[in-house]
Design a protein around this motif. Structure first.
Motif, PDB file in Angstrom:
ATOM      1  N   ARG A  69       0.819  -1.210   0.000  1.00 33.30           N
ATOM      2  CA  ARG A  69       0.000   0.000   0.000  1.00 33.30           C
ATOM      3  C   ARG A  69       0.852   1.259   0.000  1.00 33.30           C
ATOM      4  N   GLY A  70       0.615   2.106  -1.014  1.00 32.10           N
ATOM      5  CA  GLY A  70       1.255   3.418  -1.049  1.00 32.10           C
ATOM      6  C   GLY A  70       0.260   4.435  -0.517  1.00 32.10           C
ATOM      7  N   GLY A  71      -0.579   4.954  -1.419  1.00 22.79           N
ATOM      8  CA  GLY A  71      -1.605   5.921  -1.013  1.00 22.79           C
ATOM      9  C   GLY A  71      -2.970   5.292  -0.807  1.00 22.79           C
ATOM     10  N   GLY A  72      -3.121   4.010  -1.119  1.00 19.87           N
ATOM     11  CA  GLY A  72      -4.394   3.305  -0.910  1.00 19.87           C
ATOM     12  C   GLY A  72      -5.492   3.709  -1.890  1.00 19.87           C
ATOM     13  N   HIS A  73      -5.131   4.326  -3.018  1.00 21.77           N
ATOM     14  CA  HIS A  73      -6.135   4.854  -3.940  1.00 21.77           C
ATOM     15  C   HIS A  73      -6.543   3.882  -5.030  1.00 21.77           C
ATOM     16  N   ASN A  74      -5.911   2.729  -5.089  1.00 22.28           N
ATOM     17  CA  ASN A  74      -6.217   1.844  -6.210  1.00 22.28           C
ATOM     18  C   ASN A  74      -7.709   1.506  -6.257  1.00 22.28           C
ATOM     19  N   GLY A  75      -8.314   1.674  -7.428  1.00 17.12           N
ATOM     20  CA  GLY A  75      -9.760   1.477  -7.569  1.00 17.12           C
ATOM     21  C   GLY A  75     -10.186   0.066  -7.235  1.00 17.12           C
ATOM     22  N   GLY A  77      -8.794  -1.785  -5.187  1.00 15.87           N
ATOM     23  CA  GLY A  77      -8.466  -2.062  -3.780  1.00 15.87           C
ATOM     24  C   GLY A  77      -7.245  -2.935  -3.621  1.00 15.87           C
ATOM     25  N   LEU A  78      -6.277  -2.807  -4.542  1.00 19.05           N
ATOM     26  CA  LEU A  78      -5.116  -3.700  -4.494  1.00 19.05           C
ATOM     27  C   LEU A  78      -4.128  -3.341  -3.385  1.00 19.05           C
ATOM     28  N   GLY A  79      -4.420  -2.280  -2.671  1.00 19.50           N
ATOM     29  CA  GLY A  79      -3.576  -1.907  -1.532  1.00 19.50           C
ATOM     30  C   GLY A  79      -4.000  -2.586  -0.232  1.00 19.50           C
ATOM     31  N   GLY A 129      -1.149  12.977 -11.067  1.00 21.28           N
ATOM     32  CA  GLY A 129      -2.566  12.930 -11.395  1.00 21.28           C
ATOM     33  C   GLY A 129      -3.361  14.111 -10.887  1.00 21.28           C
ATOM     34  N   VAL A 130      -4.682  13.967 -10.868  1.00 26.38           N
ATOM     35  CA  VAL A 130      -5.563  15.117 -10.661  1.00 26.38           C
ATOM     36  C   VAL A 130      -6.182  15.221  -9.258  1.00 26.38           C
ATOM     37  N   ILE A 131      -5.925  14.226  -8.416  1.00 22.39           N
ATOM     38  CA  ILE A 131      -6.416  14.314  -7.027  1.00 22.39           C
ATOM     39  C   ILE A 131      -5.202  14.148  -6.115  1.00 22.39           C
ATOM     40  N   THR A 134      -3.833  10.988  -3.958  1.00 22.56           N
ATOM     41  CA  THR A 134      -3.391   9.732  -4.602  1.00 22.56           C
ATOM     42  C   THR A 134      -1.928   9.461  -4.260  1.00 22.56           C
ATOM     43  N   GLY A 135      -1.593   8.201  -4.029  1.00 21.34           N
ATOM     44  CA  GLY A 135      -0.205   7.832  -3.728  1.00 21.34           C
ATOM     45  C   GLY A 135       0.662   7.915  -4.975  1.00 21.34           C
ATOM     46  N   ILE A 136       1.906   8.388  -4.795  1.00 23.43           N
ATOM     47  CA  ILE A 136       2.794   8.462  -5.961  1.00 23.43           C
ATOM     48  C   ILE A 136       3.260   7.070  -6.386  1.00 23.43           C
ATOM     49  N   ALA A 137       3.246   6.104  -5.452  1.00 25.42           N
ATOM     50  CA  ALA A 137       3.843   4.798  -5.771  1.00 25.42           C
ATOM     51  C   ALA A 137       3.003   4.035  -6.795  1.00 25.42           C
ATOM     52  N   GLY A 138       1.748   3.766  -6.444  1.00 23.81           N
ATOM     53  CA  GLY A 138       0.888   3.043  -7.384  1.00 23.81           C
ATOM     54  C   GLY A 138       0.735   3.811  -8.684  1.00 23.81           C
ATOM     55  N   LEU A 139       0.581   5.122  -8.580  1.00 22.06           N
ATOM     56  CA  LEU A 139       0.394   5.957  -9.774  1.00 22.06           C
ATOM     57  C   LEU A 139       1.612   5.860 -10.696  1.00 22.06           C
ATOM     58  N   GLY A 144       1.225   6.947 -14.811  1.00 21.02           N
ATOM     59  CA  GLY A 144       1.014   8.275 -14.231  1.00 21.02           C
ATOM     60  C   GLY A 144       0.720   9.339 -15.263  1.00 21.02           C
ATOM     61  N   MET A 145      -0.503   9.866 -15.232  1.00 19.44           N
ATOM     62  CA  MET A 145      -0.873  10.917 -16.199  1.00 19.44           C
ATOM     63  C   MET A 145      -1.703  11.994 -15.524  1.00 19.44           C
ATOM     64  N   GLY A 146      -1.630  13.199 -16.080  1.00 20.84           N
ATOM     65  CA  GLY A 146      -2.389  14.306 -15.497  1.00 20.84           C
ATOM     66  C   GLY A 146      -2.225  15.570 -16.314  1.00 20.84           C
ATOM     67  N   ILE A 195       9.054  -4.099  -4.027  1.00 20.50           N
ATOM     68  CA  ILE A 195       8.465  -2.953  -3.330  1.00 20.50           C
ATOM     69  C   ILE A 195       9.395  -1.761  -3.503  1.00 20.50           C
ATOM     70  N   VAL A 196       8.916  -0.750  -4.186  1.00 19.91           N
ATOM     71  CA  VAL A 196       9.715   0.463  -4.346  1.00 19.91           C
ATOM     72  C   VAL A 196       9.710   1.194  -3.003  1.00 19.91           C
ATOM     73  N   THR A 197      10.908   1.555  -2.562  1.00 26.05           N
ATOM     74  CA  THR A 197      10.985   2.321  -1.307  1.00 26.05           C
ATOM     75  C   THR A 197      11.165   3.810  -1.575  1.00 26.05           C
ATOM     76  N   ALA A 411      -6.726  -0.747 -21.630  1.00 26.92           N
ATOM     77  CA  ALA A 411      -6.883   0.378 -20.705  1.00 26.92           C
ATOM     78  C   ALA A 411      -5.560   0.705 -20.026  1.00 26.92           C
ATOM     79  N   TYR A 412      -5.503   1.875 -19.454  1.00 26.50           N
ATOM     80  CA  TYR A 412      -4.442   2.246 -18.517  1.00 26.50           C
ATOM     81  C   TYR A 412      -4.567   1.293 -17.325  1.00 26.50           C
ATOM     82  N   VAL A 413      -3.460   0.654 -16.957  1.00 26.65           N
ATOM     83  CA  VAL A 413      -3.524  -0.395 -15.933  1.00 26.65           C
ATOM     84  C   VAL A 413      -4.067   0.148 -14.607  1.00 26.65           C
TER      85      VAL A 413
HETATM   86  C1  LIG Z   1      -9.535   9.794  -7.017  1.00 24.95           C
HETATM   87  C2  LIG Z   1      -8.502   9.181  -7.907  1.00 24.95           C
HETATM   88  C3  LIG Z   1      -7.935   9.950  -8.901  1.00 24.95           C
HETATM   89  C4  LIG Z   1      -6.978   9.400  -9.745  1.00 24.95           C
HETATM   90  N1  LIG Z   1      -6.428  10.173 -10.719  1.00 24.95           N
HETATM   91  C5  LIG Z   1      -5.432   9.678 -11.475  1.00 24.95           C
HETATM   92  C6  LIG Z   1      -4.772  10.503 -12.418  1.00 24.95           C
HETATM   93  O1  LIG Z   1      -5.103  11.668 -12.590  1.00 24.95           O
HETATM   94  N2  LIG Z   1      -3.760   9.969 -13.130  1.00 24.95           N
HETATM   95  C7  LIG Z   1      -3.360   8.683 -12.963  1.00 24.95           C
HETATM   96  O2  LIG Z   1      -2.396   8.285 -13.623  1.00 24.95           O
HETATM   97  N3  LIG Z   1      -3.980   7.869 -12.092  1.00 24.95           N
HETATM   98  C8  LIG Z   1      -5.000   8.335 -11.352  1.00 24.95           C
HETATM   99  N4  LIG Z   1      -5.625   7.527 -10.452  1.00 24.95           N
HETATM  100  C9  LIG Z   1      -5.299   6.106 -10.435  1.00 24.95           C
HETATM  101  C10 LIG Z   1      -4.107   5.832  -9.560  1.00 24.95           C
HETATM  102  O3  LIG Z   1      -2.950   5.993 -10.322  1.00 24.95           O
HETATM  103  C11 LIG Z   1      -4.171   4.397  -9.045  1.00 24.95           C
HETATM  104  O4  LIG Z   1      -5.342   4.229  -8.305  1.00 24.95           O
HETATM  105  C12 LIG Z   1      -2.936   4.026  -8.221  1.00 24.95           C
HETATM  106  O5  LIG Z   1      -2.966   2.645  -7.983  1.00 24.95           O
HETATM  107  C13 LIG Z   1      -2.892   4.760  -6.913  1.00 24.95           C
HETATM  108  O6  LIG Z   1      -1.682   4.583  -6.254  1.00 24.95           O
HETATM  109  P1  LIG Z   1      -1.650   4.380  -4.663  1.00 24.95           P
HETATM  110  O7  LIG Z   1      -0.230   4.291  -4.249  1.00 24.95           O
HETATM  111  O8  LIG Z   1      -2.505   5.407  -4.029  1.00 24.95           O
HETATM  112  O9  LIG Z   1      -2.362   2.977  -4.618  1.00 24.95           O
HETATM  113  P2  LIG Z   1      -2.386   1.770  -3.547  1.00 24.95           P
HETATM  114  O10 LIG Z   1      -3.809   1.361  -3.466  1.00 24.95           O
HETATM  115  O11 LIG Z   1      -1.682   2.102  -2.299  1.00 24.95           O
HETATM  116  O12 LIG Z   1      -1.531   0.685  -4.301  1.00 24.95           O
HETATM  117  C14 LIG Z   1      -2.001   0.150  -5.503  1.00 24.95           C
HETATM  118  C15 LIG Z   1      -1.088  -0.926  -6.010  1.00 24.95           C
HETATM  119  O13 LIG Z   1       0.131  -0.303  -6.384  1.00 24.95           O
HETATM  120  C16 LIG Z   1       1.199  -1.134  -6.038  1.00 24.95           C
HETATM  121  N5  LIG Z   1       2.079  -0.425  -5.112  1.00 24.95           N
HETATM  122  C17 LIG Z   1       1.766   0.597  -4.287  1.00 24.95           C
HETATM  123  N6  LIG Z   1       2.868   1.026  -3.672  1.00 24.95           N
HETATM  124  C18 LIG Z   1       3.878   0.271  -4.121  1.00 24.95           C
HETATM  125  C19 LIG Z   1       5.281   0.241  -3.873  1.00 24.95           C
HETATM  126  N7  LIG Z   1       5.857   1.112  -3.073  1.00 24.95           N
HETATM  127  N8  LIG Z   1       6.036  -0.681  -4.509  1.00 24.95           N
HETATM  128  C20 LIG Z   1       5.477  -1.577  -5.339  1.00 24.95           C
HETATM  129  N9  LIG Z   1       4.160  -1.580  -5.627  1.00 24.95           N
HETATM  130  C21 LIG Z   1       3.383  -0.666  -5.017  1.00 24.95           C
HETATM  131  C22 LIG Z   1       0.697  -2.373  -5.456  1.00 24.95           C
HETATM  132  O14 LIG Z   1       0.586  -3.347  -6.470  1.00 24.95           O
HETATM  133  C23 LIG Z   1      -0.701  -2.004  -5.011  1.00 24.95           C
HETATM  134  O15 LIG Z   1      -1.476  -3.104  -5.043  1.00 24.95           O
HETATM  135  C24 LIG Z   1      -6.584   8.045  -9.574  1.00 24.95           C
HETATM  136  C25 LIG Z   1      -7.152   7.297  -8.565  1.00 24.95           C
HETATM  137  C26 LIG Z   1      -8.111   7.844  -7.749  1.00 24.95           C
HETATM  138  C27 LIG Z   1      -8.764   6.999  -6.716  1.00 24.95           C
END
Ligand SMILES: Cc1cc2nc3c(=O)[nH]c(=O)nc-3n(C[C@H](O)[C@H](O)[C@H](O)COP(=O)(O)OP(=O)(O)OC[C@H]3O[C@@H](n4cnc5c(N)ncnc54)[C@H](O)[C@@H]3O)c2cc1C
Length: 457
Positions: A69-75, A77-79, A129-131, A134-139, A144-146, A195-197, A411-413
């Motif tokens: 889990r990075g920012g927990g934003h994955n749609g 719920g993969l975090g 991205g636009v919110i 959102t965590g930088i890691a998953g994005l 990563g686009m915005g 796991i990216v640190t 799709a964008y993954v």
């Molecule tokens: C409201 C909202 C707006 C968004 N807008 C954009 C946007 O403008 N542009 C865009 O490109 N995307 C956007 N997204 C999509 C976003 O890029 C993904 O949801 C992404 O997974 C979020 O990253 P996170 O770290 O918050 O996710 P998390 O839920 O924490 O992690 C998602 C997955 O990423 C992997 N992961 C996370 N951290 C690590 C790590 N450190 N090392 C290895 N793997 C890791 C894991 O596989 C994990 O299962 C948006 C999502 C939301 C919910």
């Protein structure tokens, strides 16, 4: 026995182990999407790289599944996972800006807001991205686009290096010079390889932007889309316009008569010299006057957080996406049909531009494949009320099914839900086989499998 093992693990960490008995557990297990309700055996909050290595080794030896889990934003719920461990990096928020090399090192627990806040002080930004929550890691790992993407490319196009803990516990660097196969794979291949640190990004010279939404009545939606598909890609790369169908939020600054009304609009963001704003928007001003607009200059971090208040954590989310090379007349017909039916106040459909700088890379240069796309579409069903989960899901799925035939096929993954292996393959097209090779080298046992999985078997 397990409790004992957890206590031993906990004693080795600077961070903490949160188990179901802990008062923090109910909050700690939540992710951004309120539709996701999973109960891991433990959430391990890592404070540093040693913690990450320690928990990876522990989980591997004990045969425990891990979600990262990075920012927990994955749609999807993969975090977070059902049973198993969540390796939660949210405490790791260090950001170091080097104003001389114009680079930014950010730890993997940073949100976009964390990174942009630190970089902005030095007149730098990374395309994110636009919110802002959102965590930088998953994005980053997905691409990563915005708003800055047309001008400066994807987030991964500005990634110079990443540090990772691999499945075997080794700590490595991935860059053009070190482990280049891994560096290729993590630029789009998600969390499959380790796991990216921390990430090292090139900072782009962006401080103030001129940005905001313009809205039109739905009766002008066809005209707007026809104009948008021709005019927006022809504009200089500094000008990004995200097309959207939406319902107008019921509050200021929107006029009361528009509250809750379904409209079409474009969120513009211009990142060029501010004295050229008028010139940049001249072609835009030639189109029909918007019913409402809120355009102004602002710091880039303000743009990035402009819509945060509308999308707090905990709402129900179901989304689907695809890449598009063009917007055909038939596609516009479908957009109009489903755009009229936006089901709830928070639901939307967006066309995110991915032309311009993104296309300066070859589709085989990084795992991210869709360098030939012009738009990344995302259809987003959102509502606070779980009772509306079915309604938003059905609208999203039906809308997506109607548009998919006009897409580039995948799709964008990071806009995938749990859609099966064929959709993961379609996200990577002919890069999938190379991803498979890298996966077999760095994670042959598929220890990192709670993600859009590249299955080594
Ligand atoms: C409201 C909202 C707006 C968004 N807008 C954009 C946007 O403008 N542009 C865009 O490109 N995307 C956007 N997204 C999509 C976003 O890029 C993904 O949801 C992404 O997974 C979020 O990253 P996170 O770290 O918050 O996710 P998390 O839920 O924490 O992690 C998602 C997955 O990423 C992997 N992961 C996370 N951290 C690590 C790590 N450190 N090392 C290895 N793997 C890791 C894991 O596989 C994990 O299962 C948006 C999502 C939301 C919910």
């Amino acid at each position: 026995m397990r409790e004992n093992a957890y206590r031993n693990l906990s004693a080795k960490l600077r961070g903490s182990v949160i188990t179901p008995g802990s008062g923090e557990y109910e909050v700690a297990r939540r992710v951004y999407n309120g539709m996701i309700d999973r109960r891991p055996d433990a959430i391990v909050r890592c404070a540093d790289v040693v913690d990450v290595t320690t928990v990876v080794n522990f989980a591997r030896n004990e045969d425990i599944a891990v979600a990262v889990r990075g920012g927990g934003h994955n749609g999807a719920g993969l975090g977070v996972c059902e049973r198993g461990f969540v390796i939660d990096l949210s405490l790791m928020k260090g950001v170091l800006v080097n104003p001389v090399t114009k680079t930014i090192r950010a730890e993997a627990g940073c949100t976009q807001a964390d990174l942009s806040h630190a970089a902005h002080d030095f007149g730098l930004a990374v395309p994110l991205g636009v919110i802002s929550s959102t965590g930088i890691a998953g994005l980053t790992l997905g691409g990563g686009m915005g708003y800055l993407t047309r001008k400066y490319g994807l987030t991964v196009d500005n990634l110079l290096e990443a540090n990772l803990v691999l499945a075997d516990g080794h700590f490595v660097t991935a860059s053009a010079a070190q482990n280049p196969d891994l560096f290729w794979a993590i630029r789009g291949g998600g969390g499959n390889f380790g796991i990216v640190t921390s990430f090292l990004f090139r900072g782009c010279p962006v401080a103030q932007v001129f940005a905001g939404p313009m809205l039109w009545e739905m009766e002008h939606a066809r005209e707007l889309l026809e104009w948008y598909r021709e005019v927006a890609p022809a504009q200089p790369e500094e000008l990004c316009g995200i097309f959207a169908f939406l319902k107008v939020p019921p509050g200021r600054p929107f006029p009361e008569e528009l509250h809750g009304k379904t409209m079409c609009g474009i969120v513009w963001a211009y990142c060029g010299p501010l004295d050229l704003v008028e010139e940049a928007f001249r072609p835009v001003r030639k189109f029909r006057e918007p019913r409402f607009e809120l355009m102004t200059s602002m710091p880039y971090p303000a743009l990035q957080s402009m819509f945060d208040a509308i999308y707090p954590p905990g709402l129900q989310w179901y989304w689907r996406g695809d890449f598009f090379g063009q917007i055909s007349d038939r596609a516009i017909d479908e957009h109009l049909k489903f755009g009229e039916q936006v089901p709830t106040l928070h639901s939307t459909m967006q066309l995110n531009p991915v032309d311009g700088a993104v296309g300066r890379f070859n589709r085989h240069d990084t795992a991210f494949s869709y360098r030939d796309a012009k738009w990344s579409m995302v259809i987003v069903g959102v509502d606070p009320d779980p009772a509306n989960a079915e309604k938003i899901t059905a609208w999203t799925k039906n809308y997506w099914a109607a548009l998919h035939p006009y897409s580039l096929g995948g799709a964008y993954v990071n806009f995938l839900m749990d859609e099966g292996i064929d959709r993961v393959k379609a996200a990577y097209r002919d890069n999938y086989d190379r991803l498979l090779k890298v996966k077999r080298k760095y994670d042959p046992a598929n220890f990192f499998r709670i993600n859009q999985n590249i299955r080594p078997d």
